[in-house]
Each structure stands twice: as structure tokens, then as C-alpha cells.
Scaffold this motif. Structure first.
Motif, mmCIF file in Angstrom:
data_model
loop_
_atom_site.group_PDB
_atom_site.id
_atom_site.type_symbol
_atom_site.label_atom_id
_atom_site.label_comp_id
_atom_site.label_asym_id
_atom_site.label_seq_id
_atom_site.Cartn_x
_atom_site.Cartn_y
_atom_site.Cartn_z
ATOM 1 N N LYS A 111 0.826 -1.208 0.000
ATOM 2 C CA LYS A 111 0.000 0.000 0.000
ATOM 3 C C LYS A 111 0.857 1.253 0.000
ATOM 4 O O LYS A 111 0.512 2.254 -0.646
ATOM 5 N N ILE A 112 1.965 1.231 0.707
ATOM 6 C CA ILE A 112 2.853 2.393 0.701
ATOM 7 C C ILE A 112 3.399 2.619 -0.706
ATOM 8 O O ILE A 112 3.445 3.756 -1.199
ATOM 9 N N ARG A 113 3.808 1.536 -1.379
ATOM 10 C CA ARG A 113 4.296 1.656 -2.761
ATOM 11 C C ARG A 113 3.226 2.250 -3.672
ATOM 12 O O ARG A 113 3.517 3.109 -4.509
ATOM 13 N N ARG A 114 1.999 1.797 -3.529
ATOM 14 C CA ARG A 114 0.942 2.269 -4.429
ATOM 15 C C ARG A 114 0.671 3.757 -4.230
ATOM 16 O O ARG A 114 0.455 4.490 -5.205
ATOM 17 N N VAL A 115 0.691 4.223 -2.991
ATOM 18 C CA VAL A 115 0.491 5.654 -2.746
ATOM 19 C C VAL A 115 1.591 6.466 -3.419
ATOM 20 O O VAL A 115 1.327 7.468 -4.085
ATOM 21 N N ILE A 116 2.841 6.032 -3.277
ATOM 22 C CA ILE A 116 3.952 6.743 -3.918
ATOM 23 C C ILE A 116 3.796 6.716 -5.438
ATOM 24 O O ILE A 116 4.058 7.706 -6.128
ATOM 25 N N GLU A 117 3.349 5.581 -5.958
ATOM 26 C CA GLU A 117 3.164 5.444 -7.401
ATOM 27 C C GLU A 117 2.120 6.427 -7.918
ATOM 28 O O GLU A 117 2.311 7.067 -8.967
ATOM 29 N N VAL A 118 1.014 6.569 -7.194
ATOM 30 C CA VAL A 118 -0.021 7.521 -7.601
ATOM 31 C C VAL A 118 0.492 8.952 -7.479
ATOM 32 O O VAL A 118 0.235 9.799 -8.343
ATOM 33 N N GLU A 119 1.242 9.224 -6.429
ATOM 34 C CA GLU A 119 1.800 10.567 -6.236
ATOM 35 C C GLU A 119 2.759 10.961 -7.350
ATOM 36 O O GLU A 119 2.730 12.085 -7.852
ATOM 37 N N THR A 120 3.631 10.032 -7.734
ATOM 38 C CA THR A 120 4.725 10.364 -8.651
ATOM 39 C C THR A 120 4.443 9.988 -10.090
ATOM 40 O O THR A 120 5.131 10.472 -11.004
ATOM 41 N N GLN A 121 3.437 9.093 -10.301
ATOM 42 C CA GLN A 121 3.164 8.570 -11.648
ATOM 43 C C GLN A 121 4.426 7.935 -12.232
ATOM 44 O O GLN A 121 4.729 8.085 -13.424
ATOM 45 N N ALA A 122 5.170 7.230 -11.385
ATOM 46 C CA ALA A 122 6.423 6.600 -11.802
ATOM 47 C C ALA A 122 6.617 5.312 -11.019
ATOM 48 O O ALA A 122 5.953 5.074 -9.998
ATOM 49 N N ALA A 123 7.527 4.474 -11.509
ATOM 50 C CA ALA A 123 7.872 3.246 -10.802
ATOM 51 C C ALA A 123 8.515 3.591 -9.463
ATOM 52 O O ALA A 123 9.255 4.571 -9.339
ATOM 53 N N VAL A 124 8.229 2.781 -8.459
ATOM 54 C CA VAL A 124 8.710 3.042 -7.108
ATOM 55 C C VAL A 124 9.922 2.166 -6.836
ATOM 56 O O VAL A 124 9.849 0.934 -6.912
ATOM 57 N N THR A 125 11.034 2.781 -6.517
ATOM 58 C CA THR A 125 12.253 2.045 -6.211
ATOM 59 C C THR A 125 12.264 1.651 -4.734
ATOM 60 O O THR A 125 11.520 2.183 -3.908
ATOM 61 N N ASP A 126 13.143 0.703 -4.396
ATOM 62 C CA ASP A 126 13.286 0.313 -2.999
ATOM 63 C C ASP A 126 13.739 1.492 -2.145
ATOM 64 O O ASP A 126 13.336 1.614 -0.987
ATOM 65 N N ALA A 127 14.563 2.353 -2.713
ATOM 66 C CA ALA A 127 15.030 3.528 -1.964
ATOM 67 C C ALA A 127 13.877 4.477 -1.663
ATOM 68 O O ALA A 127 13.803 5.056 -0.564
ATOM 69 N N MET A 128 12.968 4.652 -2.620
ATOM 70 C CA MET A 128 11.802 5.510 -2.389
ATOM 71 C C MET A 128 10.913 4.918 -1.296
ATOM 72 O O MET A 128 10.400 5.651 -0.437
ATOM 73 N N LEU A 129 10.732 3.602 -1.337
ATOM 74 C CA LEU A 129 9.926 2.935 -0.315
ATOM 75 C C LEU A 129 10.558 3.116 1.061
ATOM 76 O O LEU A 129 9.870 3.461 2.034
ATOM 77 N N ALA A 130 11.851 2.895 1.165
ATOM 78 C CA ALA A 130 12.542 3.026 2.448
ATOM 79 C C ALA A 130 12.453 4.453 2.975
ATOM 80 O O ALA A 130 12.248 4.674 4.181
ATOM 81 N N ALA A 131 12.591 5.431 2.084
ATOM 82 C CA ALA A 131 12.529 6.829 2.511
ATOM 83 C C ALA A 131 11.139 7.173 3.029
ATOM 84 O O ALA A 131 10.994 7.905 4.020
ATOM 85 N N ARG A 132 10.107 6.638 2.379
ATOM 86 C CA ARG A 132 8.743 6.942 2.808
ATOM 87 C C ARG A 132 8.455 6.295 4.160
ATOM 88 O O ARG A 132 7.802 6.911 5.037
ATOM 89 N N LYS A 133 8.908 5.088 4.361
ATOM 90 C CA LYS A 133 8.703 4.424 5.643
ATOM 91 C C LYS A 133 9.432 5.181 6.752
ATOM 92 O O LYS A 133 8.900 5.339 7.873
#
Length: 274
Positions: A111-133
Motif C-alpha cells: 500500500k505504501i508503494r501504491r500511494v507513492i506510485e499515484v503521487e509520482t506517476q512513476a515506478a517506485v524504487t526500494d530507496a523511495m519505499l525506504a525513505a517513505r517508511k
């Protein structure tokens, strides 16, 4: 805060709830509907703030959060500080497990990945996921007990710039009259210049976790509009939408109502409530 026992005290199982509604390998359509409406609202508001010097949300509250973090993740980029409140201590304990990164904590990565994906309209990297968490763990500072049946649901007089509540008051009772009273209690938690984001089932009478049934108040968008107007929100600053839902039609509801309401007097350019 003195609590009067109810069905949740007697039969609630936070882990069973997480397994039933939050363990799928996909994003259910009610969650997708929430993301597709609230994320653009936040982004538009952020653009307006940048252009006209408006303020960020200093504090945001997820009221009736249950044992979940996905909505707090939705709020994290837009508020300096996040608070979460729930009636049941076991629900807050589940959130605490995730904050401490305990091995048995529920996995919210999808769910965290999907929110970032909708926000950025881009593929979500592991680094982006870690930063959001990391951001969510940093900004979620306070877990509080609450009881929406009380005139001061938090018991401490707090009010918030951003008040979020999903599937809470509508699931607290099977009585529409009680829902109306308790909604007024909830809405006192919004500051005079604050924003309220609400999600509720629409015309649902019960929801299921395994073999256990829990109440729904059988309310709809008209009831939501009336509650917001009664709490002093301008009709020009209320946005309401009812969205058909398929994924939980057998277990809970076949439609949800999403409300975005900004407190204060109507301004030029405000949309009319729908």
C-alpha cells in the motif's frame, strides 16, 4: 476516559481484521478510490500553497485508525506531525509494532508503494519505499486512546489542522441517530480553519470478519452532508462523492462516500457541494 463496553470490546481481533481486509496481493478498489481522490487534492493544495504562501498542515490526526497505517502514510508528506487515535488498545499496539519494525508487524509495503506510485506517476524504487517508511516513522509521534461517544473524543481538548477518519463512526453503531450525534463529537476535533477528510460505507448494515458480524449505521452521502453542515461547514466548501465498490460487496459494502470539507467561510471559486 471511561469506556462503556460494546461489541468491539467483546469480539474484536485486530490480527483477524488485518488478515481479512489487508493481506491481499492487490489494492482493493475502495483503497484505490481513496488514493485517486485524496492524493490529487493534497497535490493541488500544495501547489496553491507554493503560489500563494499558504501553510502546511502542522498536525494531522487519523481518528479511528484501527490497526492500520496506510492512511497515515497517505497523510505523511503533507503534515509536519501525525497522530493516530483508536478506541481499542490492541489496534494501537499493532501500529506500535510497525513503528518498532518488530518481525511480527503487519507488512504495509504494497500500500505504501501504491500511494507513492499515484503521487509520482512513476515506478517506485526500494530507496523511495525506504525513505517513505522512514518519513512515516519520523512524523507519527503520538498514539492516543479515543471514544467517539464522548463529547471530547480524545479527552484532552486537542484540535487538528487536518482531521482524517475512515470507516470509523459509520461502523461504531447500527443506529443512524447515534451516528449523527457521534459525528458531531468527531468534527469538534477540527480547528476553525482546518480540513476534514472522511470515508464511510454507504447504505451498509453490517460487515464481516470471519464469522463475526459488526454494525454499520446505514448512512449515505446525504447524511454526511447534513452532518458537515450541522457542524458549521459551508456547503460551498464540501465535496462529496459516492463510489461503487466491488471487492467488499459480499463482506462489507458495495459503495463508499468520500468527503473533503474545508472549515471556514466560502471563498470565491469554491465548488458547490455535490
Amino acid at each position: 476516559m471511561n469506556k462503556q463496553p460494546n461489541i468491539y470490546d467483546q469480539h474484536w481481533d485486530a490480527r483477524a481484521y488485518l488478515r481479512h481486509y489487508y493481506s491481499q496481493a492487490f489494492i482493493p478498489d475502495d483503497e484505490e478510490a481513496i488514493y485517486q481522490r485524496l492524493i490529487p487534492y493534497f497535490q493541488q493544495r500544495g501547489q496553491q500553497r507554493a503560489q500563494h504562501g499558504g501553510r502546511r498542515f502542522a498536525r494531522a490526526l487519523d481518528f479511528g485508525c484501527g490497526p492500520t497505517l496506510h492512511h497515515l502514510n497517505l497523510l505523511a508528506p503533507w503534515a509536519d506531525e501525525l497522530h493516530a487515535a483508536d478506541y481499542l488498545p490492541g489496534n494501537l499496539q499493532e501500529i506500535q509494532r510497525w513503528l518498532r519494525a518488530e518481525p511480527e508487524a503487519h507488512d504495509w509495503d504494497l500500500k505504501i508503494r501504491r500511494v507513492i506510485e499515484v503521487e509520482t506517476q512513476a515506478a517506485v524504487t526500494d530507496a523511495m519505499l525506504a525513505a517513505r517508511k522512514a518519513l512515516l516513522r519520523q512524523r507519527l509521534t503520538t498514539l492516543k486512546p479515543c471514544d467517539v461517544r464522548q463529547a471530547d473524543p480524545l479527552g484532552d481538548g486537542s484540535q487538528y489542522d487536518l482531521l482524517f477518519s475512515a470507516y470509523c463512526v459509520d461502523a461504531a453503531s447500527d443506529s443512524a441517530a447515534e451516528w449523527r450525534l457521534w459525528m458531531q463529537n468527531l468534527l469538534t476535533l477540527c480547528r476553525d480553519d482546518g480540513v476534514v477528510l472522511l470515508v464511510s460505507s454507504s447504505k451498509a448494515r453490517q460487515y464481516r470478519i470471519g464469522n463475526q458480524l459488526f454494525p454499520e449505521a446505514n448512512i449515505d452521502a446525504n447524511d454526511m452532508s447534513a452532518a458537515l453542515l450541522a457542524a458549521g461547514f459551508s456547503p460551498q466548501r464540501i465535496r462529496l462523492e459516492t463510489v461503487a465498490i466491488k471487492d467488499w460487496a459480499e463482506d462489507a459494502f458495495n459503495a463508499i462516500t468520500i468527503a473533503i470539507a474545508e472549515k471556514g467561510a466560502a471563498r470565491e471559486g469554491d465548488a458547490t457541494a455535490v
